[in-house]
Design a protein around this motif. Structure first.
Motif, short mmCIF file in Angstrom:
data_model
loop_
_atom_site.label_atom_id
_atom_site.label_comp_id
_atom_site.label_asym_id
_atom_site.label_seq_id
_atom_site.Cartn_x
_atom_site.Cartn_y
_atom_site.Cartn_z
N ASP A 85 0.83 -1.21 0.00
CA ASP A 85 0.00 0.00 0.00
C ASP A 85 0.87 1.26 0.00
OD1 ASP A 85 -2.24 -1.60 0.02
OD2 ASP A 85 -2.57 -1.45 2.20
N ILE A 86 1.94 1.25 0.79
CA ILE A 86 2.84 2.42 0.84
C ILE A 86 3.50 2.62 -0.52
CG2 ILE A 86 4.98 3.28 1.83
CD1 ILE A 86 4.15 1.92 4.48
N ALA A 87 3.92 1.54 -1.15
CA ALA A 87 4.57 1.65 -2.46
C ALA A 87 3.59 2.20 -3.51
CB ALA A 87 5.11 0.28 -2.89
N ALA A 88 2.33 1.74 -3.46
CA ALA A 88 1.32 2.24 -4.40
C ALA A 88 1.07 3.73 -4.19
CB ALA A 88 0.03 1.44 -4.27
N ALA A 89 1.04 4.16 -2.91
CA ALA A 89 0.83 5.58 -2.62
C ALA A 89 2.02 6.41 -3.10
CB ALA A 89 0.60 5.77 -1.13
N ASP A 90 3.22 5.85 -2.95
CA ASP A 90 4.41 6.56 -3.41
C ASP A 90 4.37 6.77 -4.92
OD1 ASP A 90 5.41 6.75 -0.88
OD2 ASP A 90 6.73 5.00 -1.04
N VAL A 91 3.77 5.83 -5.66
CA VAL A 91 3.62 6.01 -7.10
C VAL A 91 2.72 7.21 -7.39
CG1 VAL A 91 2.69 4.98 -9.21
CG2 VAL A 91 4.07 3.60 -7.65
N GLN A 92 1.63 7.31 -6.66
CA GLN A 92 0.72 8.44 -6.87
C GLN A 92 1.39 9.77 -6.55
OE1 GLN A 92 -2.67 7.44 -4.44
NE2 GLN A 92 -3.59 6.14 -6.01
N VAL A 93 2.20 9.79 -5.48
CA VAL A 93 2.93 11.02 -5.13
C VAL A 93 3.91 11.40 -6.24
CG1 VAL A 93 4.58 12.03 -3.52
CG2 VAL A 93 2.66 10.70 -2.64
#
Length: 375
Positions: free
Chosen positions: A144-152
């Protein structure tokens, strides 16, 4: 007492002549008078206002990113269209920011894919009871953190690309652009102020204030007190050099409240300005009148008398006798009055010698100077 309306501010005062009682028994000749035929003409009575010219659209061009000005793509005073390029800021630093943001997106995508694979393995091991629930939860959190980092990272890339697009500044409206306040090589940014100003000149707006009395009159003549019909009015301008402006105008807007301090109502009109004769900030004289000007009889001011019952004139009958005719007057027309009721045009009225007259008296009419003297 009878007042002769020879002028608007200084009426002549005379008495009703009892000439018949004076002259009939002594064999005196009838008094000499000058007559004139009542003419019918268009009665124009425009209301005039001091007005100010304004641009309908005006834009200050500003830099949205910081950088050194690389190009100025217009000449001072040039006509520009929407989308024309005006300035270019050195894009190299902004290009580098885009490249860095794109690399961050790639890195975040790789991390997300690795976390996705790790999560898949952990789920398989958890299904075999090889790892604990805590390990599965940790793998899910990492994904989940990695997916959010993609959005950022993608948001940062979008912002960097947007800033890069701001390096080229285009005209947001069509109009005439003023002088450039910065030249090539200067550092500009959001705090630099206006780089140039564009104003639209065709069409252009003229702002003025009308009295509440005139507003009421216009509404009464319109649709029973509702909004003013712009097509019922004729608008024209006179410029500062005394010449008439060649383009007609049309009412655009009338404020819905009266200013209690001035007793006026703000209004705006639109004029075509193809040759850019009108420029914002200019003062002009605006004339407003009805488009369908009425044809009314017009009589000289000197022919109009007034008593307690109102205004009247003397008409010449076919047998050279005079008769009194009550009239209502309207607008001033040169040295005369427009007559709204009482005359239809073509009548013979007495214009000189009126102070010696009484209703029914016989006179000696002439169309030149009266026989034996003046009034």
């Amino acid at each position: 007492m009878i007042v002769c309306l020879a002028g608007p501010a200084a009426p002549r005062i005379g008495t009703v002549a009892f000439a018949q009682s004076l002259g009939a028994g002594q064999g005196a000749p009838p008094p000499a008078v000058v007559v004139e035929k009542v003419k019918v003409q268009q009665v124009r009575s425009p209301a005039r206002f001091t007005a100010r010219v304004e641009a309908i659209e005006a834009v200050d061009i500003r830099a949205r990113v910081t950088g050194f000005l690389q190009a100025v793509m217009f000449s001072d005073g040039q006509a520009v269209k929407t989308g024309d390029m005006l300035f270019e800021i050195d894009p190299r630093e902004l290009d580098a920011s885009v490249a860095s943001a794109r690399a961050q997106v790639t890195r975040a995508e790789a991390t997300r894919k690795s976390a996705e694979r790790a999560l898949a393995r952990t789920r398989d091991l958890f299904a075999r009871n090889t790892v604990s629930r805590a390990a599965l939860d940790d793998a899910q959190a990492a994904f989940d953190i990695a997916a959010a980092d993609v959005q950022v990272a993608e948001a940062s890339l979008h912002k960097a690309e947007l800033n890069l697009s701001y390096a080229r500044i285009a005209a947001p409206i069509s109009g005439t652009i003023g002088r450039a306040t910065f030249t090539v090589g200067n550092l500009v940014g959001p705090d630099s102020g206006s780089l140039a100003r564009i104003v639209s000149l065709d069409p252009i707006r003229v702002s003025f204030a009308i009295t509440e009395g005139l507003l009421v009159t216009l509404r009464q003549k319109g649709a029973g007190g509702s909004a003013i019909d712009p097509n019922a009015l004729q608008l024209s301008l006179h410029l500062a050099n005394g010449t008439a402006y060649g383009e007609p105008g049309q009412i655009e807007f009338v404020e819905n409240e009266v200013d209690p301090q001035t007793g006026t109502v703000a209004a705006r009109a639109i004029f075509a300005n193809p040759h850019h004769i009108l420029i914002p900030g200019q003062f002009v004289t605006l004339s407003v009148e009805e488009r369908n000007v009425p044809d009314l009889p017009v009589v000289p001011q000197a022919a109009v008398l007034q008593d307690r019952e109102g205004r009247f004139v003397y008409l010449l009958g076919p047998d050279n006798t005079v008769s009194q005719r009550r009239i209502d007057t309207g607008a001033r027309v040169g040295s005369g009055w427009a007559v709204t009721t009482g005359l239809s045009g073509g009548e013979q009225i007495i214009v000189q010698g009126i102070q010696r007259l009484a209703d029914g008296m016989t006179v000696q009419p002439s169309e030149g100077q009266p026989v034996g003297g003046g009034t």
